[in-house]
Design a protein around this motif. Structure first.
Motif, PDB file in Angstrom:
ATOM      1  N   ARG A   1      15.770 -25.176   7.198  1.00 26.04           N
ATOM      2  CA  ARG A   1      14.827 -25.756   7.844  1.00 26.04           C
ATOM      3  C   ARG A   1      14.974 -26.426   9.182  1.00 26.04           C
ATOM      4  O   ARG A   1      14.463 -26.414  10.269  1.00 26.04           O
ATOM      5  CB  ARG A   1      14.043 -26.462   6.914  1.00 26.04           C
ATOM      6  N   THR A   2      16.053 -27.255   9.018  1.00 25.27           N
ATOM      7  CA  THR A   2      16.455 -28.082  10.017  1.00 25.27           C
ATOM      8  C   THR A   2      17.640 -27.701  10.695  1.00 25.27           C
ATOM      9  O   THR A   2      17.904 -28.169  12.123  1.00 25.27           O
ATOM     10  CB  THR A   2      16.821 -29.927   9.643  1.00 25.27           C
ATOM     11  N   GLY A   3      18.362 -27.053  10.330  1.00 23.92           N
ATOM     12  CA  GLY A   3      19.631 -26.457  10.911  1.00 23.92           C
ATOM     13  C   GLY A   3      20.851 -27.535  10.856  1.00 23.92           C
ATOM     14  O   GLY A   3      21.859 -27.365  11.585  1.00 23.92           O
ATOM     15  N   LYS A   4      20.592 -28.676  10.046  1.00 21.24           N
ATOM     16  CA  LYS A   4      21.737 -29.831  10.040  1.00 21.24           C
ATOM     17  C   LYS A   4      22.846 -29.230   9.121  1.00 21.24           C
ATOM     18  O   LYS A   4      22.496 -28.481   8.157  1.00 21.24           O
ATOM     19  CB  LYS A   4      21.037 -30.964   9.763  1.00 21.24           C
TER      20      LYS A   4
ATOM     21  N   ASP B   1      22.357 -27.335  17.240  1.00 20.20           N
ATOM     22  CA  ASP B   1      23.193 -28.494  16.527  1.00 20.20           C
ATOM     23  C   ASP B   1      24.372 -28.128  15.874  1.00 20.20           C
ATOM     24  O   ASP B   1      25.438 -28.664  16.019  1.00 20.20           O
ATOM     25  CB  ASP B   1      22.439 -29.321  15.913  1.00 20.20           C
ATOM     26  N   TRP B   2      24.398 -26.939  15.146  1.00 19.13           N
ATOM     27  CA  TRP B   2      25.451 -26.517  14.506  1.00 19.13           C
ATOM     28  C   TRP B   2      26.567 -25.863  15.311  1.00 19.13           C
ATOM     29  O   TRP B   2      27.806 -25.659  14.817  1.00 19.13           O
ATOM     30  CB  TRP B   2      25.010 -25.668  13.173  1.00 19.13           C
ATOM     31  N   LEU B   3      26.025 -25.630  16.472  1.00 21.46           N
ATOM     32  CA  LEU B   3      27.272 -25.322  17.656  1.00 21.46           C
ATOM     33  C   LEU B   3      27.748 -26.348  18.497  1.00 21.46           C
ATOM     34  O   LEU B   3      28.454 -26.295  19.286  1.00 21.46           O
ATOM     35  CB  LEU B   3      26.530 -24.212  18.477  1.00 21.46           C
ATOM     36  N   LYS B   4      27.155 -27.436  18.353  1.00 22.83           N
ATOM     37  CA  LYS B   4      27.734 -28.719  19.117  1.00 22.83           C
ATOM     38  C   LYS B   4      28.483 -29.574  18.345  1.00 22.83           C
ATOM     39  O   LYS B   4      28.777 -30.773  18.594  1.00 22.83           O
ATOM     40  CB  LYS B   4      26.525 -29.538  19.742  1.00 22.83           C
ATOM     41  N   VAL B   5      29.078 -29.171  17.205  1.00 21.39           N
ATOM     42  CA  VAL B   5      29.822 -29.862  16.247  1.00 21.39           C
ATOM     43  C   VAL B   5      31.149 -29.904  16.848  1.00 21.39           C
ATOM     44  O   VAL B   5      31.545 -29.706  17.587  1.00 21.39           O
ATOM     45  CB  VAL B   5      29.540 -29.638  14.787  1.00 21.39           C
ATOM     46  N   ASP B   6      32.155 -30.175  15.685  1.00 24.10           N
ATOM     47  CA  ASP B   6      33.504 -30.450  16.001  1.00 24.10           C
ATOM     48  C   ASP B   6      34.392 -29.073  16.325  1.00 24.10           C
ATOM     49  O   ASP B   6      33.970 -27.833  15.755  1.00 24.10           O
ATOM     50  CB  ASP B   6      34.259 -31.116  14.706  1.00 24.10           C
ATOM     51  N   VAL B   7      35.234 -29.061  17.211  1.00 20.87           N
ATOM     52  CA  VAL B   7      36.113 -27.961  17.412  1.00 20.87           C
ATOM     53  C   VAL B   7      37.569 -28.371  17.198  1.00 20.87           C
ATOM     54  O   VAL B   7      37.948 -29.175  17.808  1.00 20.87           O
ATOM     55  CB  VAL B   7      36.013 -27.473  19.116  1.00 20.87           C
ATOM     56  N   LEU B   8      38.146 -27.329  16.509  1.00 21.23           N
ATOM     57  CA  LEU B   8      39.803 -27.560  16.386  1.00 21.23           C
ATOM     58  C   LEU B   8      40.318 -26.560  17.193  1.00 21.23           C
ATOM     59  O   LEU B   8      40.059 -25.272  16.950  1.00 21.23           O
ATOM     60  CB  LEU B   8      39.893 -27.315  15.030  1.00 21.23           C
ATOM     61  N   ASP B   9      41.053 -26.618  18.194  1.00 23.61           N
ATOM     62  CA  ASP B   9      41.773 -25.911  19.107  1.00 23.61           C
ATOM     63  C   ASP B   9      43.041 -25.609  18.471  1.00 23.61           C
ATOM     64  O   ASP B   9      44.214 -26.616  18.537  1.00 23.61           O
ATOM     65  CB  ASP B   9      42.077 -26.486  20.442  1.00 23.61           C
ATOM     66  N   VAL B  10      43.156 -24.533  17.582  1.00 27.36           N
ATOM     67  CA  VAL B  10      44.477 -24.039  17.076  1.00 27.36           C
ATOM     68  C   VAL B  10      45.482 -23.893  18.034  1.00 27.36           C
ATOM     69  O   VAL B  10      46.589 -24.300  17.609  1.00 27.36           O
ATOM     70  CB  VAL B  10      44.119 -22.905  16.277  1.00 27.36           C
ATOM     71  N   ARG B  11      45.356 -23.545  19.117  1.00 26.09           N
ATOM     72  CA  ARG B  11      46.513 -23.397  20.140  1.00 26.09           C
ATOM     73  C   ARG B  11      47.094 -24.771  20.224  1.00 26.09           C
ATOM     74  O   ARG B  11      48.362 -24.954  20.158  1.00 26.09           O
ATOM     75  CB  ARG B  11      45.956 -22.693  21.401  1.00 26.09           C
ATOM     76  N   LYS B  12      46.418 -25.734  20.301  1.00 25.35           N
ATOM     77  CA  LYS B  12      46.843 -27.077  20.846  1.00 25.35           C
ATOM     78  C   LYS B  12      47.485 -27.559  19.496  1.00 25.35           C
ATOM     79  O   LYS B  12      48.680 -28.244  19.447  1.00 25.35           O
ATOM     80  CB  LYS B  12      45.545 -28.221  20.891  1.00 25.35           C
TER      81      LYS B  12
END
Length: 256
Positions: free
Chosen positions: A111-114, A146-157
């Protein structure tokens, strides 16, 4: 085993329109949206874990709208054909379908996408979400979910830092001064080699094959005791000079 703060990992490696000679400042449109979902097999009550497994995959081609015809260079690079994208849904529809994939796996509220669980995106470099997703949402005239603006792990880094730390540890002694490791930037094949994994499986620059190999790398980092957590940020409001009003691309800033 180390404490791992996240429950699930969404490994993403998009492919996008391109013309030979352009760079990340060009208005690339996403033409493939592939995701591998990883979860822990062995997470204990304290959050310690080391074994990741592939739970499911999602893949969709995407129909571009600004430049609907793929360049020969793009098809040669990615293996994606004009027929693949002409029969594909446009980006907003792909996101709708993908959100149901997330709901099915209990990652977001229908419902909320959270977020219902702690998950992070995993990418090779910061480009997929920081650049391609932000540009595509502008072109499609949609708000980044919102679910696309969350955390990102750059595996290359993460791999680059792990390799640098191993190098320092291997050459250190009790009399050596403190050494700050120099992080390397390795492509997917080089990351696999650095971790002593079998060579790249599949076709390079196929989004789904890239994502599967990045998933292999993330799984190996976990096995080696690396804490998998976000290490890069995105700017949802970022703008490029070719951006006019929402959805408007100023052709005079596109050299080709």
């Amino acid at each position: 085993m180390v404490k791992q703060p996240y429950d699930a990992f969404l490994v993403l490696d998009v492919e996008a329109t391109c013309i030979q000679g352009t760079d990340f400042n060009w208005p690339n449109e996403i033409i493939e949206w592939p995701v591998c979902l990883l979860r822990w097999q062995d997470k204990d009550k304290e959050g310690r874990a080391s074994k990741l497994s592939l739970v499911d995959e999602f893949r969709s081609f995407v129909q571009p709208t600004w430049r609907p015809h793929l360049s020969e260079f793009c098809t040669t690079l990615t293996g994606i054909t004009q027929a693949d994208v002409e029969c594909a849904p446009k980006f907003p529809k792909v996101l709708d379908t993908f959100s149901r994939f997330l709901e099915k796996h209990g990652l977001i509220d229908s419902r909320t996408g959270k977020r219902l669980q702690r998950f992070t995106w995993c990418t090779d470099g910061p480009f997929d979400i920081r650049d391609f997703v932000v540009k595509q949402c502008f072109i499609s005239k949609i708000t980044i979910p919102d679910w696309l603006k969350v955390d990102v792990l750059d595996v290359r880094k993460s791999v680059g830092m792990w390799v640098a730390l191993q190098s320092v540890a291997g050459g250190s002694s009790s009399t050596s001064p403190t050494v700050v490791p120099r992080r390397l930037s390795l492509n997917i094949s080089q990351q696999l080699s650095a971790l002593e994994l079998p060579a790249f499986e599949g076709r390079q620059h196929s989004g789904i094959d890239d994502a599967r190999n990045i998933a292999r790398i993330a799984t190996e980092l976990a096995r080696r005791g690396v804490r998998l957590e976000p290490n890069t940020t995105i700017l949802p409001g970022r703008r490029w000079q070719w951006m006019g009003k929402p959805g408007q691309i100023l052709e005079e800033y596109c050299l080709t």
